[in-house]
Design a protein around this motif. Structure first.
Motif, PDB file in Angstrom:
ATOM      1  N   ALA A  50       0.915  -1.229  -0.133  1.00 34.27           N
ATOM      2  CA  ALA A  50       0.097   0.023   0.032  1.00 34.27           C
ATOM      3  C   ALA A  50       0.657   1.402   0.038  1.00 34.27           C
ATOM      4  N   ILE A  51       1.995   1.227   0.362  1.00 38.31           N
ATOM      5  CA  ILE A  51       3.100   2.359   0.290  1.00 38.31           C
ATOM      6  C   ILE A  51       2.920   2.983  -0.848  1.00 38.31           C
ATOM      7  N   PRO A  52       2.989   4.567  -0.908  1.00 37.01           N
ATOM      8  CA  PRO A  52       3.231   5.331   0.556  1.00 37.01           C
ATOM      9  C   PRO A  52       1.907   5.525   1.267  1.00 37.01           C
ATOM     10  N   VAL A  53       1.974   5.493   2.395  1.00 35.98           N
ATOM     11  CA  VAL A  53       0.827   5.945   3.321  1.00 35.98           C
ATOM     12  C   VAL A  53       1.432   6.919   4.280  1.00 35.98           C
ATOM     13  N   LEU A  54       0.586   8.048   4.356  1.00 34.90           N
ATOM     14  CA  LEU A  54       0.774   9.057   5.502  1.00 34.90           C
ATOM     15  C   LEU A  54      -0.129   8.774   6.691  1.00 34.90           C
ATOM     16  N   LYS A  55       0.518   8.868   7.932  1.00 36.36           N
ATOM     17  CA  LYS A  55      -0.219   8.453   9.044  1.00 36.36           C
ATOM     18  C   LYS A  55      -0.162   9.750  10.006  1.00 36.36           C
ATOM     19  N   GLN A  56      -1.209   9.925  10.711  1.00 36.51           N
ATOM     20  CA  GLN A  56      -1.278  10.831  11.915  1.00 36.51           C
ATOM     21  C   GLN A  56      -2.021  10.314  12.949  1.00 36.51           C
ATOM     22  N   ALA A  57      -1.791   9.739  14.115  1.00 39.85           N
ATOM     23  CA  ALA A  57      -2.251   9.240  15.261  1.00 39.85           C
ATOM     24  C   ALA A  57      -2.880   8.006  14.470  1.00 39.85           C
ATOM     25  N   ASP A  58      -4.371   7.755  14.336  1.00 42.60           N
ATOM     26  CA  ASP A  58      -5.101   6.672  13.736  1.00 42.60           C
ATOM     27  C   ASP A  58      -5.445   6.803  12.506  1.00 42.60           C
ATOM     28  N   ASN A  59      -5.151   8.096  11.659  1.00 49.21           N
ATOM     29  CA  ASN A  59      -5.567   8.564  10.652  1.00 49.21           C
ATOM     30  C   ASN A  59      -4.329   8.113   9.522  1.00 49.21           C
ATOM     31  N   GLU A  60      -5.080   7.821   8.292  1.00 51.04           N
ATOM     32  CA  GLU A  60      -4.137   7.051   7.471  1.00 51.04           C
ATOM     33  C   GLU A  60      -4.707   7.890   6.136  1.00 51.04           C
ATOM     34  N   LEU A  61      -3.674   8.198   5.159  1.00 51.98           N
ATOM     35  CA  LEU A  61      -3.875   8.703   3.944  1.00 51.98           C
ATOM     36  C   LEU A  61      -3.140   7.720   3.015  1.00 51.98           C
ATOM     37  N   TYR A  62      -3.938   7.141   2.070  1.00 55.91           N
ATOM     38  CA  TYR A  62      -3.189   5.908   1.251  1.00 55.91           C
ATOM     39  C   TYR A  62      -2.909   6.655  -0.080  1.00 55.91           C
ATOM     40  N   TRP A  63      -2.070   6.501  -0.768  1.00 56.58           N
ATOM     41  CA  TRP A  63      -1.712   6.885  -2.017  1.00 56.58           C
ATOM     42  C   TRP A  63      -2.954   6.107  -3.069  1.00 56.58           C
ATOM     43  N   PRO A  64      -3.207   6.871  -4.189  1.00 55.38           N
ATOM     44  CA  PRO A  64      -2.694   8.169  -4.540  1.00 55.38           C
ATOM     45  C   PRO A  64      -3.505   9.045  -3.931  1.00 55.38           C
ATOM     46  N   PHE A  65      -2.687  10.415  -3.772  1.00 54.79           N
ATOM     47  CA  PHE A  65      -3.269  11.546  -3.403  1.00 54.79           C
ATOM     48  C   PHE A  65      -2.309  12.558  -3.854  1.00 54.79           C
ATOM     49  N   ASP A  66      -3.058  13.785  -4.075  1.00 57.04           N
ATOM     50  CA  ASP A  66      -2.575  14.637  -4.827  1.00 57.04           C
ATOM     51  C   ASP A  66      -2.559  16.017  -3.585  1.00 57.04           C
ATOM     52  N   ALA A  67      -1.849  17.176  -4.081  1.00 61.57           N
ATOM     53  CA  ALA A  67      -1.688  18.359  -2.928  1.00 61.57           C
ATOM     54  C   ALA A  67      -3.091  18.764  -2.363  1.00 61.57           C
ATOM     55  N   ARG A  68      -4.195  18.554  -3.115  1.00 65.45           N
ATOM     56  CA  ARG A  68      -5.644  19.070  -2.643  1.00 65.45           C
ATOM     57  C   ARG A  68      -6.027  18.227  -1.626  1.00 65.45           C
ATOM     58  N   GLN A  69      -5.887  16.855  -1.898  1.00 67.72           N
ATOM     59  CA  GLN A  69      -6.242  15.862  -0.968  1.00 67.72           C
ATOM     60  C   GLN A  69      -5.503  15.929   0.121  1.00 67.72           C
ATOM     61  N   LEU A  70      -4.322  15.950   0.049  1.00 69.02           N
ATOM     62  CA  LEU A  70      -3.128  16.391   1.084  1.00 69.02           C
ATOM     63  C   LEU A  70      -3.832  17.253   2.124  1.00 69.02           C
ATOM     64  N   ASP A  71      -4.033  18.279   1.696  1.00 71.89           N
ATOM     65  CA  ASP A  71      -4.346  19.547   2.341  1.00 71.89           C
ATOM     66  C   ASP A  71      -5.699  19.209   3.145  1.00 71.89           C
ATOM     67  N   ARG A  72      -6.665  18.925   2.467  1.00 70.75           N
ATOM     68  CA  ARG A  72      -7.949  18.668   2.711  1.00 70.75           C
ATOM     69  C   ARG A  72      -8.062  17.295   4.190  1.00 70.75           C
ATOM     70  N   TRP A  73      -7.084  16.235   3.904  1.00 65.82           N
ATOM     71  CA  TRP A  73      -6.839  15.225   4.874  1.00 65.82           C
ATOM     72  C   TRP A  73      -6.234  15.979   6.137  1.00 65.82           C
ATOM     73  N   LEU A  74      -5.118  16.877   5.851  1.00 63.71           N
ATOM     74  CA  LEU A  74      -4.548  17.499   6.975  1.00 63.71           C
ATOM     75  C   LEU A  74      -5.470  18.428   7.900  1.00 63.71           C
ATOM     76  N   LYS A  75      -6.309  19.073   7.118  1.00 61.05           N
ATOM     77  CA  LYS A  75      -7.336  19.963   7.943  1.00 61.05           C
ATOM     78  C   LYS A  75      -8.292  19.038   8.788  1.00 61.05           C
ATOM     79  N   ASP A  76      -8.707  17.887   8.304  1.00 62.40           N
ATOM     80  CA  ASP A  76      -9.550  17.065   8.907  1.00 62.40           C
ATOM     81  C   ASP A  76      -8.736  16.230  10.206  1.00 62.40           C
ATOM     82  N   VAL A  77      -7.450  15.977  10.130  1.00 61.31           N
ATOM     83  CA  VAL A  77      -6.994  15.073  11.302  1.00 61.31           C
ATOM     84  C   VAL A  77      -6.209  16.251  12.226  1.00 61.31           C
ATOM     85  N   ARG A  78      -6.098  17.410  12.099  1.00 64.42           N
ATOM     86  CA  ARG A  78      -5.475  18.459  12.947  1.00 64.42           C
ATOM     87  C   ARG A  78      -6.303  19.219  13.620  1.00 64.42           C
TER      88      ARG A  78
END
Length: 78
Positions: A50-78
């Motif tokens: 599954a790599i790459p996978v970005l993780k913060q606590a129990d939240n995971e963002l699996y590839w593929p993701f783009d800058a927009r999806q990354l930004d949205r995910w970061l806002k949701d998990v922080r």
């Protein structure tokens, strides 16, 4: 203090390099650590296909993701 974000990756993975580049473009230098799944038995078992996978606590963002999806995910998990 350890960075709050973890990027699960491995050497020679071009998708992992792209994910890391997105993190740097998002201004997250120094805010994430890269963990090579080969060096972590549990991470290897969980993420090996599954790599790459970005993780913060129990939240995971699996590839593929783009800058927009990354930004949205970061806002949701922080």
């Amino acid at each position: 203090m350890r960075p709050a974000l973890t990027l699960y990756s491995t050497w020679g993975c071009h998708l992992c390099e792209q994910a890391e580049h997105l993190l740097l473009q998002a201004g997250l230098a120094g805010q994430f650590q890269v963990v090579d799944i080969v060096d972590d038995e549990a991470a290897f078992a969980r993420y090996r296909v599954a790599i790459p996978v970005l993780k913060q606590a129990d939240n995971e963002l699996y590839w593929p993701f783009d800058a927009r999806q990354l930004d949205r995910w970061l806002k949701d998990v922080r």
